[in-house]
Structure formats: structure tokens, C-alpha cells
Scaffold this motif. Sequence first.
Motif, mmCIF file in Angstrom:
data_model
loop_
_atom_site.group_PDB
_atom_site.id
_atom_site.type_symbol
_atom_site.label_atom_id
_atom_site.label_comp_id
_atom_site.label_asym_id
_atom_site.label_seq_id
_atom_site.Cartn_x
_atom_site.Cartn_y
_atom_site.Cartn_z
ATOM 1 N N PHE A 227 0.836 -1.190 0.000
ATOM 2 C CA PHE A 227 0.000 0.000 0.000
ATOM 3 C C PHE A 227 0.874 1.244 0.000
ATOM 4 O O PHE A 227 1.956 1.274 0.605
ATOM 5 C CB PHE A 227 -0.901 0.032 1.246
ATOM 6 C CG PHE A 227 -2.071 -0.916 1.186
ATOM 7 C CD1 PHE A 227 -3.046 -0.778 0.218
ATOM 8 C CD2 PHE A 227 -2.188 -1.935 2.119
ATOM 9 C CE1 PHE A 227 -4.127 -1.644 0.171
ATOM 10 C CE2 PHE A 227 -3.264 -2.807 2.079
ATOM 11 C CZ PHE A 227 -4.240 -2.662 1.097
ATOM 12 N N THR A 228 0.412 2.287 -0.680
ATOM 13 C CA THR A 228 1.127 3.552 -0.645
ATOM 14 C C THR A 228 0.804 4.266 0.662
ATOM 15 O O THR A 228 -0.136 3.894 1.385
ATOM 16 C CB THR A 228 0.715 4.458 -1.818
ATOM 17 O OG1 THR A 228 -0.676 4.811 -1.672
ATOM 18 C CG2 THR A 228 0.911 3.746 -3.153
ATOM 19 N N GLU A 229 1.562 5.314 0.950
ATOM 20 C CA GLU A 229 1.323 6.085 2.182
ATOM 21 C C GLU A 229 -0.072 6.703 2.176
ATOM 22 O O GLU A 229 -0.758 6.740 3.203
ATOM 23 C CB GLU A 229 2.382 7.183 2.310
ATOM 24 C CG GLU A 229 2.291 7.975 3.602
ATOM 25 C CD GLU A 229 3.414 8.986 3.752
ATOM 26 O OE1 GLU A 229 3.273 9.893 4.586
ATOM 27 O OE2 GLU A 229 4.422 8.862 3.035
ATOM 28 N N SER A 230 -0.502 7.178 1.012
ATOM 29 C CA SER A 230 -1.833 7.769 0.903
ATOM 30 C C SER A 230 -2.923 6.727 1.151
ATOM 31 O O SER A 230 -3.917 6.999 1.847
ATOM 32 C CB SER A 230 -2.020 8.380 -0.501
ATOM 33 O OG SER A 230 -3.320 8.889 -0.651
ATOM 34 N N GLU A 231 -2.735 5.530 0.607
ATOM 35 C CA GLU A 231 -3.710 4.466 0.821
ATOM 36 C C GLU A 231 -3.782 4.070 2.297
ATOM 37 O O GLU A 231 -4.875 3.829 2.836
ATOM 38 C CB GLU A 231 -3.342 3.249 -0.034
ATOM 39 C CG GLU A 231 -3.559 3.455 -1.521
ATOM 40 C CD GLU A 231 -3.037 2.290 -2.355
ATOM 41 O OE1 GLU A 231 -3.685 1.908 -3.348
ATOM 42 O OE2 GLU A 231 -1.955 1.764 -2.008
ATOM 43 N N LEU A 232 -2.642 4.017 2.949
ATOM 44 C CA LEU A 232 -2.609 3.641 4.364
ATOM 45 C C LEU A 232 -3.332 4.661 5.240
ATOM 46 O O LEU A 232 -3.911 4.305 6.268
ATOM 47 C CB LEU A 232 -1.166 3.479 4.833
ATOM 48 C CG LEU A 232 -0.441 2.224 4.324
ATOM 49 C CD1 LEU A 232 1.020 2.238 4.751
ATOM 50 C CD2 LEU A 232 -1.129 0.959 4.851
ATOM 51 N N LYS A 233 -3.305 5.928 4.831
ATOM 52 C CA LYS A 233 -4.021 6.952 5.591
ATOM 53 C C LYS A 233 -5.524 6.687 5.549
ATOM 54 O O LYS A 233 -6.215 6.849 6.563
ATOM 55 C CB LYS A 233 -3.702 8.343 5.030
ATOM 56 C CG LYS A 233 -2.302 8.830 5.364
ATOM 57 C CD LYS A 233 -2.054 10.223 4.806
ATOM 58 C CE LYS A 233 -0.651 10.702 5.147
ATOM 59 N NZ LYS A 233 -0.385 12.064 4.579
#
Length: 319
Positions: A227-233
Motif C-alpha cells: 500500500f502507498t502512504e496515501s492508501e494507508l491513511k
Amino acid sequence: MASIKLNNKRYFVPLSMTFVDKFMPSANATYVKVYIYALRSSFDTGYEVTIESIASKLNILESDVIKAFEYWKDAGVITFKKGKLGYEIDFLNDDDVEINSDKKNTSTPKYAAKDVTSYIKENDDMKNMYQIAQGILNRPLSSTEITTLYSMYDWLGLPREVVLMILENCAQIGKTNMRYIEKVAISWSEKGIDTLDKAKAHLRASKEFNTIKAKIKTIFQIKDRNFTESELKYISKWINDMSVSIDMIKKAYDITVTNTQKLSYPYMTKILQSLCDGTFDAPKSNAKGIINYTEKTGLDKREMDLIQKRREYIKRGEN
């Protein structure tokens, strides 16, 4: 031996509410001890105060005393300068402190390796911590690694057992680089994870979150990437803030892909919010809302019928 001239024009030992409320909570405990002891000593004119005497009295390194004064200087609480005859410190009043309160030392302090090594030799608990650390990392520690570990204990204020737990956790995931370990330690300190119980609870929560992430990757059919950082948020918001279940995420994913023909995190968040609010199953008639997303997308009657059937399956909880 350099002496210290302490200047304080008050006739009592004042520990102001500004200091206690604004500066003390975020400061290293050693730095607080140095400040209070020096403040007390400023009223005792018959006693010569030195860096060495403060270090001896508080059972800390001389370099720590200097770092403490530098810290309070940068925080705007005192002035600290070195003259020909030694150091000179002025304790500022509350008005001066307020003016200078935007100055705060947030950088990692530098420790002399020889001072840290000497301290370790004299302290059995610290010696034991370093022996265990070398066992966890399965290698002798370099001088830089020794001072970095000491900074976790001294600067970040983490107990020895918490420092060792960080090392164990990093080693278990194959991250034994000291730079990475230091970043984890700073993160824990900023989150207030400063006891063994808090550390254990944090690791349990992290393990549970990783398990949930793996299940969500399966639902989203993501196989060849993380997952990207944005997705994890977004995922963190769903799990930690909205407290949604895996079943709700699966349902929201099906609705999202059906209505948008793709995985859209903002859209899916709206679906989850409507599911949490209990408003999804009761859309307003003729509304251009979530349930009517495909109303004017140019789909033919057969495609619209398939989508309608899919919606009905979702509402009934079928797959």
C-alpha cells in the motif's frame, strides 16, 4: 575546572507555572533536574557551582549538564554563555520566557563516545542493556551505535526495557540498521510510548493492523505491491477512526467498483460513512447520490440491469 556564575535577582526559589505547564512536560527528565538544581544553587552564594559539581550531585555526565543548559537556552528559558572565568547563566522571568518560547531544541544531541563508554562501565544496568542489545543485533556495537542507543535512553527518555523492545521488534522484521531503529525510537517517544505496558499494547495494535491490511489487500486483489502512504491513511481512518469491520470494507469495495468501475478511496470512504450512519439503504428518490452514480454514464439497458442486480445482491449481503 570552569566555575559557573549564576545570576538570579529573586529571593525565593521560583518554579513558575509557565515552566511547569509549557516546558517541563516535553523536556528530558535529566534536563529538568539540571534546571531545578541550578535554580536552587543560584540562591546559595556561599557555594561554588561547577559543571563537575552538578554532574556529581545528579549522578550524570558533565556533557549532559552542558547539553541541558544548551537545551534551556534554545528553549528561551535561560541565557547561557561561556566567559573567561567560566559559564554564566541568567534565569529569565515569565515575560522574557514568553517572548522567547518559540525557540526549542528539537535536534538530536551529540554525545562524546568516551563519556558514554565511561558511564556504561560505571552503571551495571546500562552495561547489561548494551550486552543484551549486542545479542539482539548479533554483532558488536560501533561507537556511533553506542551513542545512538544512549540518546534513546537519555535524550528521548525511554526506559531501558523499552529501548530493548524496540531493538527486538526491529530485529524480528529484519531492520537492524541503527538509523531505522532510531527513527522508530523517536516515533515511539513522540507517541508517548514510554513504558513496557504501552510498548506491548502498541505492538499488539500494530500486529492487528498488519493482519487487517493483509485481508484488505486480498479484497482489493492487490498482489504485486505494498500500500502507498496515501492508501494507508485511508485504511487507518477506516479502522481507527470509523471502526469499520472487514465485512463492511468488502461491501463498500463491491459498491465502489460497481458504481465507478474502479477502486476509489475517497468514494469508498463516503460509502463506508453512509454504512456507518445507516443512510446508505435509504437514498432519496431521484437524487444524484451514491446509489444513482451510473444514472447518466451512457450505459445501455443490459449493463444497467446487471448493475441493478449487483446492487440488490449487495443489499442482501450476497456475493
